[in-house]
Every structure is written in structure tokens, then in C-alpha cells.
Design a protein around this motif. Structure first.
Motif, mmCIF file in Angstrom:
data_model
loop_
_atom_site.group_PDB
_atom_site.id
_atom_site.type_symbol
_atom_site.label_atom_id
_atom_site.label_comp_id
_atom_site.label_asym_id
_atom_site.label_seq_id
_atom_site.Cartn_x
_atom_site.Cartn_y
_atom_site.Cartn_z
ATOM 1 N N TYR A 146 17.057 31.706 11.269
ATOM 2 C CA TYR A 146 17.372 33.081 11.628
ATOM 3 C C TYR A 146 16.600 34.074 10.774
ATOM 4 C CZ TYR A 146 20.719 32.142 7.841
ATOM 5 O OH TYR A 146 21.295 31.754 6.660
ATOM 6 N N GLN A 147 16.493 35.285 11.297
ATOM 7 C CA GLN A 147 15.710 36.325 10.635
ATOM 8 C C GLN A 147 16.454 36.883 9.428
ATOM 9 O OE1 GLN A 147 14.427 39.515 13.216
ATOM 10 N NE2 GLN A 147 13.874 40.833 11.507
ATOM 11 N N PHE A 148 15.736 36.998 8.328
ATOM 12 C CA PHE A 148 16.265 37.624 7.123
ATOM 13 C C PHE A 148 16.443 39.118 7.377
ATOM 14 C CE2 PHE A 148 15.545 39.877 3.094
ATOM 15 C CZ PHE A 148 16.430 39.227 2.240
ATOM 16 N N THR A 149 17.623 39.634 7.122
ATOM 17 C CA THR A 149 17.879 41.063 7.284
ATOM 18 C C THR A 149 18.542 41.608 6.025
ATOM 19 O OG1 THR A 149 20.024 40.606 8.319
ATOM 20 C CG2 THR A 149 18.132 40.933 9.798
ATOM 21 N N VAL A 150 18.361 42.877 5.802
ATOM 22 C CA VAL A 150 18.987 43.543 4.665
ATOM 23 C C VAL A 150 20.071 44.466 5.208
ATOM 24 C CG1 VAL A 150 18.651 45.068 2.691
ATOM 25 C CG2 VAL A 150 16.877 43.399 3.294
ATOM 26 N N GLU A 151 21.319 44.093 4.979
ATOM 27 C CA GLU A 151 22.447 44.848 5.514
ATOM 28 C C GLU A 151 22.876 45.953 4.556
ATOM 29 O OE1 GLU A 151 23.555 44.346 8.457
ATOM 30 O OE2 GLU A 151 22.497 42.479 8.898
ATOM 31 N N PRO A 152 23.474 47.038 5.106
ATOM 32 C CA PRO A 152 24.052 48.074 4.230
ATOM 33 C C PRO A 152 25.090 47.463 3.290
ATOM 34 C CG PRO A 152 23.960 48.817 6.512
ATOM 35 C CD PRO A 152 23.601 47.354 6.521
ATOM 36 N N ASN A 153 25.347 48.123 2.207
ATOM 37 C CA ASN A 153 26.322 47.675 1.202
ATOM 38 C C ASN A 153 25.886 46.398 0.490
ATOM 39 O OD1 ASN A 153 28.109 49.817 1.960
ATOM 40 N ND2 ASN A 153 28.771 48.559 3.697
ATOM 41 N N THR A 154 24.568 46.146 0.427
ATOM 42 C CA THR A 154 24.046 45.041 -0.371
ATOM 43 C C THR A 154 23.113 45.592 -1.440
ATOM 44 O OG1 THR A 154 22.131 44.680 1.084
ATOM 45 C CG2 THR A 154 24.147 43.460 1.598
ATOM 46 N N ILE A 155 22.865 44.773 -2.464
ATOM 47 C CA ILE A 155 21.990 45.195 -3.566
ATOM 48 C C ILE A 155 20.574 45.455 -3.057
ATOM 49 C CG2 ILE A 155 20.965 44.468 -5.762
ATOM 50 C CD1 ILE A 155 23.534 42.756 -6.169
ATOM 51 N N PHE A 156 20.081 44.566 -2.172
ATOM 52 C CA PHE A 156 18.721 44.730 -1.645
ATOM 53 C C PHE A 156 18.585 46.020 -0.835
ATOM 54 C CE2 PHE A 156 16.907 40.120 -1.622
ATOM 55 C CZ PHE A 156 17.081 40.071 -3.003
ATOM 56 N N TYR A 157 19.642 46.409 -0.138
ATOM 57 C CA TYR A 157 19.605 47.645 0.647
ATOM 58 C C TYR A 157 19.457 48.846 -0.282
ATOM 59 C CZ TYR A 157 20.886 51.064 4.242
ATOM 60 O OH TYR A 157 20.878 52.123 5.124
ATOM 61 N N ALA A 158 20.209 48.815 -1.386
ATOM 62 C CA ALA A 158 20.132 49.910 -2.355
ATOM 63 C C ALA A 158 18.747 49.981 -3.001
ATOM 64 C CB ALA A 158 21.209 49.723 -3.424
ATOM 65 N N LYS A 159 18.122 48.824 -3.173
ATOM 66 C CA LYS A 159 16.788 48.775 -3.785
ATOM 67 C C LYS A 159 15.664 49.050 -2.787
ATOM 68 C CE LYS A 159 17.852 45.443 -7.478
ATOM 69 N NZ LYS A 159 17.551 44.079 -8.009
ATOM 70 N N ASN A 160 16.027 49.145 -1.496
ATOM 71 C CA ASN A 160 15.036 49.383 -0.436
ATOM 72 C C ASN A 160 13.937 48.321 -0.459
ATOM 73 O OD1 ASN A 160 14.008 50.744 1.786
ATOM 74 N ND2 ASN A 160 12.754 52.125 0.534
ATOM 75 N N ILE A 161 14.348 47.051 -0.459
ATOM 76 C CA ILE A 161 13.422 45.922 -0.510
ATOM 77 C C ILE A 161 12.473 45.951 0.697
ATOM 78 C CG2 ILE A 161 13.283 43.396 -0.351
ATOM 79 C CD1 ILE A 161 14.199 44.307 -3.060
ATOM 80 N N SER A 162 11.189 45.720 0.442
ATOM 81 C CA SER A 162 10.179 45.734 1.500
ATOM 82 C C SER A 162 10.119 44.378 2.207
ATOM 83 C CB SER A 162 8.810 46.068 0.902
ATOM 84 O OG SER A 162 7.813 46.052 1.894
ATOM 85 N N LEU A 163 10.085 44.406 3.541
ATOM 86 C CA LEU A 163 10.027 43.196 4.353
ATOM 87 C C LEU A 163 8.722 43.164 5.147
ATOM 88 C CD1 LEU A 163 13.677 43.179 5.777
ATOM 89 C CD2 LEU A 163 12.810 42.014 3.751
#
Length: 376
Positions: free
Chosen positions: A193-210
Motif C-alpha cells: 500500500y501507498q505510504f501516506t502522511v496523515e494529519p495529527n502525526t509527527i511527519f505531518y507536522a514536519k511536512n515530510i517530502s514524498l
């Protein structure tokens, strides 16, 4: 009397060694000793309460998820399963799955899982690339992942490997190499499955680049070709299996079946004899749960919600939607949605046959728009 559907059991174990930056599942990072015996006692009490709502149906599948259930001692998991069997009837061919991570202390327990009745493993590999594993904050490396698979193969013919594509810094070659490595160990099931960055996660707050959408789509297309070529049949949006090894537990969800959800934050769906469907949500706070406060909320699903949820689940599967199945599972006559079906048909989302509907590729791609049609 309304024909009650099959029922499954989901058990949530809320502890993890570390909270991954992309994870939006409910879990605690355990800084102290896990109160597992006390937790199991309360989970079984929680189960006793929910059992009263299911009208003596047999449990067909059990899934122990989390969190990281394999953090618990074998004695705790054994106590949990024995407690379930003492309190309820399960089918002779019940599928019992446990989620596990590829850490040495965890995969050494695989043989013991088999001895206490667990007959399916789901390994959270995600990727075999040690650099990418570190990037997404997993707590193991490639060699540990492979060692866990080898240990699983010794004891199980039925095991799943979880893999993700579209990871930060991942290339097309990286994603295909992951699949090739997994396939060489011949698992019965692959969840890809596709890796996604959901709201309320650490990666979302860091604005991780995909990776960009074009590259992710390439990964998807080429990966599907490889899986098909290797004998894995796609039966759900992100699920691929060898013949006769589809995940029965997840199929029950997607076929709008019933399930009891016990443990912190677990969700349940239970159909009553009159056709009404109730949904339960258990308390997220582990301290509340350990003090005997299990139920957070309970509500009756409206007719409109039934229709939306039914199609939202069935749209995940790659098979026709039988009209008689819709009526059986929702207790709603198909005439009630005939106008909606015709609108969806006109838009190219659904093909309408005499005995079934088929959700087209366009319908799956624009699922939110399709579901909106059933709101009216």
C-alpha cells in the motif's frame, strides 16, 4: 427474523516500543513495564459485555492488532485466547492472526504462537531498505526483517508481509526491489500500500517530502505487474494473495460483516435481530480502560449511513456487488437506492446488471464522488 451476518473479533493491544512518525493508529510508547496481565483481565471483561449483543453467533476470525501485540509475553496471549474460548464459541476453522514486528525478541516467539492456536502471522516489514527503514523511524534493519520472514516460514504456511511504496527518498527501483525480495520468500499474502502522511502525526507536522505523484503511480503500475506475474491475485485495493489465502478477517470487514472490537480504542459493528446496526467505540485512555471504563460511545447507524458504509467497503473489493447481498447486509430493499444507482450508472461509476452491480475503475478512482451520490 433478519439473517445475522458472520462475526469477527478484533483485539487491540495499545503498546509500542516507539511511535513511528507516520503512524496515526492509537498506541502508547511504553516507558515502564506494560501492565499486560491486568490489561488482559479487563479486555476479557470488555468481551463479556459485548458478547451479550451478538445473539450467540460463532466467531469466524480473530485479529490481534495494535500497537505491537508481539510485545506481550506468550503467557499473556495464551491467557487472552483461552479466555475468549471459555466465554464464547468459535468455529472449528477459525482464522487467528497476530501482528508482529521483525525484532529478534519478537520473532523468536513465532513457534509459541502456533502452539497456542494462532494460525496466521502478519509481519510489518514496510521496506527491506535499511536507510529507508531508518528514515521512517522503524526499529529494525533489513537483516532482522529477513530473519523474521525465515522464522515465519519455519512455522507457518499462511503469513502476510506488509510493504509500502512512495516512501520518502524511495526510487522506482527501490520499490520493485522490495517486492522482489518479498516474493522470493513466497509469502501467502502481501499487503502493498501507498505510504501516506496523515494529519495529527509527527511527519505531518514536519511536512515530510514524498515522491511526486508521477513516480508513485509508476511504482503502483510496475509493482502490480510484478505481483501478478509472480502469482499474486489482487482481491482488494492493497491486498494480494496466493489462491485460497485471502485474509478472511479483512474480507469480513469489506463485505460489511459484523465484528466485536475490544481493548483500548477498538471499534465494533454489531447487527441486531431487527436489522439495526450498532457501532461501539472503546475508551482510548488506557487508565480509563484499566479502571473498568470500557465503552466510550455507542450509536445506531442510520439508513443513509448504512448505504454509504456498505458501498465504501464493497468498493475496495475486486468483485461484483450482489444485489441480494446488499439487502441481506443492510436490511434495505434495493428499490430504495434505485434512483441513486441510475445517477451513478450515468456517470460511469457503476455497471447495473440484473443480479449485481459492478463498480468500475472510474467509480473506484472517484469513490468520494460516488458515495456523495448516495447521500441524497
Amino acid at each position: 427474523m433478519f439473517n445475522l451476518p458472520y462475526i469477527s473479533l478484533y483485539i487491540h493491544i495499545p503498546w509500542c516500543i516507539k511511535k513511528c512518525g507516520y503512524c496515526d493508529f492509537y498506541s502508547y510508547v511504553s516507558k515502564e513495564k506494560i501492565p499486560e496481565e491486568k490489561y488482559i483481565d479487563h479486555v476479557l471483561k470488555d468481551f463479556e459485555i459485548d458478547v451479550l449483543k451478538v445473539n450467540n453467533r460463532k466467531i469466524n476470525t480473530i485479529f490481534i492488532g495494535g500497537g505491537t501485540p508481539s510485545l506481550l509475553k506468550i503467557s499473556s496471549i495464551k491467557k487472552l485466547l483461552l479466555g475468549i474460548k471459555k466465554r464464547f464459541i468459535i468455529t472449528d476453522n477459525v482464522e487467528i492472526t497476530i501482528e508482529a514486528n521483525p525484532k529478534i525478541l519478537e520473532y523468536q516467539n513465532f513457534i509459541y504462537y502456533k502452539n497456542i492456536g494462532i494460525n496466521r502471522l502478519s509481519l510489518g516489514i514496510q521496506t527491506f531498505n535499511s536507510y529507508l527503514l531508518k528514515k521512517i523511524e522503524r526499529t529494525y534493519n533489513k537483516q532482522e526483517a529477513i530473519s523474521a520472514i525465515l522464522e515465519a516460514k519455519k512455522n507457518y504456511s499462511n503469513f502476510n508481509l506488509d510493504l509500502m511504496y512512495g516512501l520518502p527518498d524511495q526510487t522506482l527501483a527501490d520499490s520493485l526491489l522490495d517486492l522482489n525480495i518479498a516474493i522470493q520468500y513466497n509469502p501467502s499474502h502481501i499487503s502493498w500500500y501507498q505510504f501516506t502522511v496523515e494529519p495529527n502525526t509527527i511527519f505531518y507536522a514536519k511536512n515530510i517530502s514524498l515522491p511526486n505523484e508521477h513516480l508513485i503511480f509508476q511504482m503502483f503500475i510496475e509493482g502490480e505487474k510484478l505481483l501478478k506475474k509472480s502469482g499474486y491475485k489482487k482481491y482488494e485495493i492493497s491486498s494480494y494473495s496466493k489462491n485460497h489465502y485471502q485474509c478472511k478477517h479483512n474480507l469480513n470487514y469489506w463485505n460489511f460483516g459484523d465484528y466485536i472490537g475490544i481493548g483500548c480504542s477498538a471499534h465494533g459493528k454489531i447487527t441486531q435481530k431487527n436489522g439495526k446496526i450498532i457501532r461501539t467505540i472503546k475508551h482510548k485512555n488506557v487508565n480509563h480502560f484499566l479502571n473498568g471504563h470500557y465503552l466510550h460511545s455507542i450509536n445506531i447507524v442510520s439508513e443513509k449511513e448504512k448505504i454509504i458504509e456498505y458501498f465504501m467497503n464493497l468498493a475496495r473489493l475486486y468483485k461484483p456487488v450482489l444485489k441480494k447481498h446488499f439487502s441481506k447486509m443492510t436490511n434495505i430493499h434495493i428499490n430504495m437506492i434505485e434512483q441513486n444507482i441510475q445517477i451513478a450508472k450515468k456517470e460511469g461509476f457503476i455497471i447495473d446488471h440484473v443480479n449485481y452491480w459492478y463498480i468500475t475503475k472510474k467509480g473506484k478512482l472517484f469513490l468520494n464522488i460516488l458515495l456523495e451520490i448516495f447521500l441524497h
